[in-house]
Write an enzyme that holds these catalytic residues in place. Structure first.
Site, PDB file in Angstrom:
ATOM      1  N   GLU A 176       6.923   2.511  15.562  1.00  0.00           N
ATOM      2  CA  GLU A 176       7.940   2.956  14.611  1.00  0.00           C
ATOM      3  C   GLU A 176       8.011   4.475  14.690  1.00  0.00           C
ATOM      4  O   GLU A 176       7.183   5.136  15.319  1.00  0.00           O
ATOM      5  CB  GLU A 176       7.558   2.511  13.201  1.00  0.00           C
ATOM      6  N   GLU A 196       2.982  -3.895  12.308  1.00  0.00           N
ATOM      7  CA  GLU A 196       2.024  -2.834  11.951  1.00  0.00           C
ATOM      8  C   GLU A 196       0.953  -3.506  11.114  1.00  0.00           C
ATOM      9  O   GLU A 196       1.202  -3.895   9.972  1.00  0.00           O
ATOM     10  CB  GLU A 196       2.696  -1.725  11.138  1.00  0.00           C
ATOM     11  N   ASN A 253       0.810  -1.233   0.000  1.00  0.00           N
ATOM     12  CA  ASN A 253       0.000   0.000   0.000  1.00  0.00           C
ATOM     13  C   ASN A 253       0.839   1.277   0.000  1.00  0.00           C
ATOM     14  O   ASN A 253       0.494   2.234  -0.678  1.00  0.00           O
ATOM     15  CB  ASN A 253      -1.045  -0.017   1.121  1.00  0.00           C
ATOM     16  N   VAL A 307      -1.409 -12.607   8.613  1.00  0.00           N
ATOM     17  CA  VAL A 307      -0.016 -12.997   8.374  1.00  0.00           C
ATOM     18  C   VAL A 307       0.867 -12.511   9.535  1.00  0.00           C
ATOM     19  O   VAL A 307       1.791 -13.207   9.954  1.00  0.00           O
ATOM     20  CB  VAL A 307       0.492 -12.455   7.016  1.00  0.00           C
ATOM     21  N   GLY A 308       0.544 -11.346  10.079  1.00  0.00           N
ATOM     22  CA  GLY A 308       1.322 -10.803  11.197  1.00  0.00           C
ATOM     23  C   GLY A 308       1.356 -11.745  12.385  1.00  0.00           C
ATOM     24  O   GLY A 308       2.411 -11.918  13.021  1.00  0.00           O
ATOM     25  N   GLY A 360       1.511  -5.435   7.387  1.00  0.00           N
ATOM     26  CA  GLY A 360       0.597  -6.108   6.473  1.00  0.00           C
ATOM     27  C   GLY A 360      -0.648  -6.539   7.211  1.00  0.00           C
ATOM     28  O   GLY A 360      -1.079  -5.872   8.156  1.00  0.00           O
ATOM     29  N   SER A 361      -1.194  -7.664   6.803  1.00  0.00           N
ATOM     30  CA  SER A 361      -2.465  -8.116   7.378  1.00  0.00           C
ATOM     31  C   SER A 361      -2.251  -8.685   8.783  1.00  0.00           C
ATOM     32  O   SER A 361      -1.189  -9.227   9.098  1.00  0.00           O
ATOM     33  CB  SER A 361      -3.090  -9.179   6.479  1.00  0.00           C
ATOM     34  N   THR A 362      -3.279  -8.586   9.590  1.00  0.00           N
ATOM     35  CA  THR A 362      -3.215  -9.140  10.942  1.00  0.00           C
ATOM     36  C   THR A 362      -3.012 -10.654  10.881  1.00  0.00           C
ATOM     37  O   THR A 362      -2.247 -11.231  11.667  1.00  0.00           O
ATOM     38  CB  THR A 362      -4.505  -8.770  11.709  1.00  0.00           C
TER      39      THR A 362
HETATM   40  P1  NAP Z   1      -0.069  -9.630   3.573  1.00  0.00           P
HETATM   41  O1  NAP Z   1      -0.384 -10.916   2.934  1.00  0.00           O
HETATM   42  O2  NAP Z   1      -0.071  -9.539   5.038  1.00  0.00           O
HETATM   43  O3  NAP Z   1       1.357  -9.177   2.982  1.00  0.00           O
HETATM   44  C1  NAP Z   1       2.228  -8.234   3.565  1.00  0.00           C
HETATM   45  C2  NAP Z   1       3.669  -8.634   3.301  1.00  0.00           C
HETATM   46  O4  NAP Z   1       3.943  -9.886   3.942  1.00  0.00           O
HETATM   47  C3  NAP Z   1       3.994  -8.857   1.831  1.00  0.00           C
HETATM   48  O5  NAP Z   1       5.324  -8.487   1.571  1.00  0.00           O
HETATM   49  C4  NAP Z   1       3.823 -10.363   1.687  1.00  0.00           C
HETATM   50  O6  NAP Z   1       4.530 -10.901   0.611  1.00  0.00           O
HETATM   51  C5  NAP Z   1       4.411 -10.833   2.999  1.00  0.00           C
HETATM   52  N1  NAP Z   1       3.985 -12.170   3.399  1.00  0.00           N
HETATM   53  C6  NAP Z   1       2.889 -12.862   2.981  1.00  0.00           C
HETATM   54  N2  NAP Z   1       2.846 -14.060   3.592  1.00  0.00           N
HETATM   55  C7  NAP Z   1       3.926 -14.146   4.399  1.00  0.00           C
HETATM   56  C8  NAP Z   1       4.425 -15.117   5.291  1.00  0.00           C
HETATM   57  N3  NAP Z   1       3.794 -16.283   5.476  1.00  0.00           N
HETATM   58  N4  NAP Z   1       5.567 -14.871   5.965  1.00  0.00           N
HETATM   59  C9  NAP Z   1       6.210 -13.708   5.822  1.00  0.00           C
HETATM   60  N5  NAP Z   1       5.791 -12.729   4.985  1.00  0.00           N
HETATM   61  C10 NAP Z   1       4.657 -12.941   4.291  1.00  0.00           C
HETATM   62  O7  NAP Z   1      -1.028  -8.511   3.059  1.00  0.00           O
HETATM   63  P2  NAP Z   1      -1.694  -8.428   1.619  1.00  0.00           P
HETATM   64  O8  NAP Z   1      -2.063  -9.768   1.077  1.00  0.00           O
HETATM   65  O9  NAP Z   1      -0.806  -7.604   0.807  1.00  0.00           O
HETATM   66  O10 NAP Z   1      -3.016  -7.625   1.982  1.00  0.00           O
HETATM   67  C11 NAP Z   1      -4.105  -8.293   2.599  1.00  0.00           C
HETATM   68  C12 NAP Z   1      -4.818  -7.375   3.550  1.00  0.00           C
HETATM   69  O11 NAP Z   1      -3.927  -6.963   4.602  1.00  0.00           O
HETATM   70  C13 NAP Z   1      -5.270  -6.046   2.955  1.00  0.00           C
HETATM   71  O12 NAP Z   1      -6.440  -6.176   2.223  1.00  0.00           O
HETATM   72  C14 NAP Z   1      -5.399  -5.203   4.190  1.00  0.00           C
HETATM   73  O13 NAP Z   1      -6.605  -5.484   4.858  1.00  0.00           O
HETATM   74  C15 NAP Z   1      -4.251  -5.680   5.042  1.00  0.00           C
HETATM   75  N6  NAP Z   1      -3.065  -4.811   4.884  1.00  0.00           N
HETATM   76  C16 NAP Z   1      -2.710  -3.969   5.866  1.00  0.00           C
HETATM   77  C17 NAP Z   1      -1.613  -3.135   5.704  1.00  0.00           C
HETATM   78  C18 NAP Z   1      -1.150  -2.178   6.723  1.00  0.00           C
HETATM   79  O14 NAP Z   1      -0.540  -1.184   6.379  1.00  0.00           O
HETATM   80  N7  NAP Z   1      -1.349  -2.452   7.983  1.00  0.00           N
HETATM   81  C19 NAP Z   1      -0.898  -3.157   4.523  1.00  0.00           C
HETATM   82  C20 NAP Z   1      -1.262  -4.042   3.522  1.00  0.00           C
HETATM   83  C21 NAP Z   1      -2.337  -4.869   3.731  1.00  0.00           C
HETATM   84  P3  NAP Z   1       3.794 -11.081  -0.836  1.00  0.00           P
HETATM   85  O15 NAP Z   1       3.451  -9.729  -1.308  1.00  0.00           O
HETATM   86  O16 NAP Z   1       4.825 -11.708  -1.675  1.00  0.00           O
HETATM   87  O17 NAP Z   1       2.579 -11.927  -0.571  1.00  0.00           O
HETATM   88 MG    MG Z   2      -1.304 -11.879   1.242  1.00  0.00          MG
END
Ligand code: NAP
Ligand code: MG
Length: 452
Positions: free
Chosen positions: A431, A229, A131, A211-212, A207-209
């Protein structure tokens, strides 16, 4: 597959292939980082500060190039993208003040001298989402480097281009090879390797809660600290005693900026019942005036969503929703979505789940206690705003809402010199702010006996 293809979200057209790192690539990068970190930490503080300032200047000199990359890769409006690139330079300059200020303590003890040192962790792994590709990366890498760490950075697969360019600029600016490496590839491979590799001693994840939580669980097994975050469902609370015109005019920017793909988006507007109708009357023209379109234009407020799949997810939130009114968006190619205002009940999906798109849920409340209760009726606690002309109420509500970042009569959330981060399911740790670099150190206590 050894590469992946990037798609311009404005046109839906593929425009570039990017290599996908293998496990061996990641391990080799971490080994280089271990080497580079030793030399970097041994430098005089002023030498690390100078190197970061040189990196900042290189970013300043390439703001237009970085911004253009973000317009193509992420569909950010050019004005926002320029701000983001300049922000990276500012975060670097701010962090460059840290090496000479990471002072420990001298603690009185009998029979000697006791002092503390802020030791770098070693190698820090940073995993960022799509994002805000450059800014979020810089919140991790700049203070981590300032504190004497090496950094391996994994950008999101959808948006790697500005991070890759920042890695090149660091080298051009004279940072040692191996100190700051950008590794493109999948989260499940590259990101997970940061979590499991024993030489990565701290992980920063945005990223997402969902995966976090997995990243935190993995870090627990390796006993490594993690900064998270995560998502948000932040409230924008409008009291009857607020400047309603101002509150309504500011509301679209607080949720539709970056097409709502912002963890701080004020995606719930809570309005005191006595001014609910009047507020909606004022909000409608502000929403229809929100300019959605070609992100390369200076007067564009909002570009497309990041991907076709994400647009489907966002659209699913409108199933059965009570839509009050919508703004406009181009039709045709690209992942366009018109800003949408929905009337909601607290138990509705739209009022509870993070949409991460330009959709806002409006709900009425009765009094101050009701406003705080509704604002806190969420698993998240990242940001929030409140609008009132009553000082005592502003203080009470600001203290009552369980969020890491709040603003009164404003929606400002991010300044590189103030702390940023979430409570509850929105995250762990902070942060930015005065302590940013210290968060990338661990304290060592040393006692020197002075007995003769
Ligand atoms: P995400 O799956 O949580 O991805 C965030 C980051 O983590 C990306 O670099 C992703 O890599 C990486 N990742 C994915 N799976 C992982 C794992 N098992 N171990 C370590 N790293 C991993 O988020 P998203 O799919 O981009 O978005 C999904 C939803 O998350 C959004 O719709 C939104 O609700 C939320 N989100 C929140 C924020 C925020 O600023 N807090 C930002 C983005 C998204 P890849 O890109 O290669 O999958
Ligand atoms: Mg994802």
């Amino acid at each position: 597959m050894t590469s992946f293809t990037l798609i311009d979200p404005t046109t839906g057209q593929a425009f570039r292939d990017v290599p996908r790192a293998t496990l061996d690539d990641v391990d080799a990068a971490i080994a280089r980082a271990v080497d580079a970190q030793r030399g970097w930490a041994a430098l005089a503080p002023v030498a690390r500060a100078d190197a970061l300032r040189a990196f900042a200047r290189a970013v300043e000199d390439h703001v237009d190039e970085l911004a253009a990359l973000e317009v193509q890769n992420s569909g950010h409006p050019i004005g926002s993208a320029r701000w983001e690139a300049s922000h990276v330079a500012q975060v670097l300059n701010f962090s460059a003040g840290a090496p000479e200020r990471l002072s420990g303590q001298q603690i009185p003890v009998a029979g000697g001298l006791d002092v503390t040192f802020h030791e770098p962790y070693g190698v820090v792994g940073i995993i960022v989402p799509w994002n805000f590709p450059m800014t979020i990366a810089s919140w991790g890498f700049a203070p981590a480097l300032a504190a004497g760490n090496a950094v391996v950075l994994k950008p999101a697969e959808l948006t790697p281009l500005t991070a890759v360019r920042l890695g090149e600029l660091a080298l051009e600016a004279g940072l040692p090879a191996g100190l700051f490496q950008v590794i493109t590839g999948s989260g499940s491979l590259v990101g997970q390797r940061f979590v499991t590799h024993p030489d990565v001693r701290k992980v920063v994840f945005t990223g997402s809660t969902e995966v976090g939580v997995e990243v935190a669980a993995g870090c627990a097994r390796g006993l490594k600290p993690v900064t998270l975050e995560l998502g948000g469902k932040s409230a924008n609370i409008v009291f009857a005693d607020a400047d309603l015109e101002k509150a309504a005019a500011a509301a679209p920017g607080a949720v539709f900026d970056n097409a709502g793909q912002d963890c701080c988006a004020r995606s719930r507007i809570l309005v005191q019942r006595s001014v609910y109708d009047r507020f909606l009357e004022l909000l409608e023209p502000a929403v229809t005036a929100w300019r959605v379109g070609d992100p390369s234009r200076d007067d564009t407020d909002m570009g497309p969503l990041i991907s076709s799949a994400h647009r489907d997810t966002v659209a699913s939130f409108l199933d059965g929703a009570d839509i009050a009114f919508r703004g406009s968006a181009p039709d045709g190619d690209g992942w366009w979505f018109a800003p949408t205002v929905v009337l909601a009940q607290p138990e509705d999906r739209i009022a509870r789940e993070e949409v991460f798109g330009p959709v806002v849920a409006v709900m009425p409340f009765d009094d101050e206690a009701d406003a705080i209760r509704l604002a806190n009726d969420t698993i998240y606690g990242l940001a929030g705003s409140l609008w009132t002309e009553n000082l005592g109420r502003a203080v009470r509500v600001a203290r009552g809402v369980k969020s890491g970042v709040l603003s009164v009569n404003s929606h400002a959330s991010v300044r590189y010199w103030t702390p940023f981060g979430g409570m509850k399911a929105s995250g762990l740790g902070r942060e930015l702010g005065p302590d940013a670099a210290e968060h990338f150190t661990e304290t060592k206590n040393v006692f020197f006996a002075t007995d003769a």
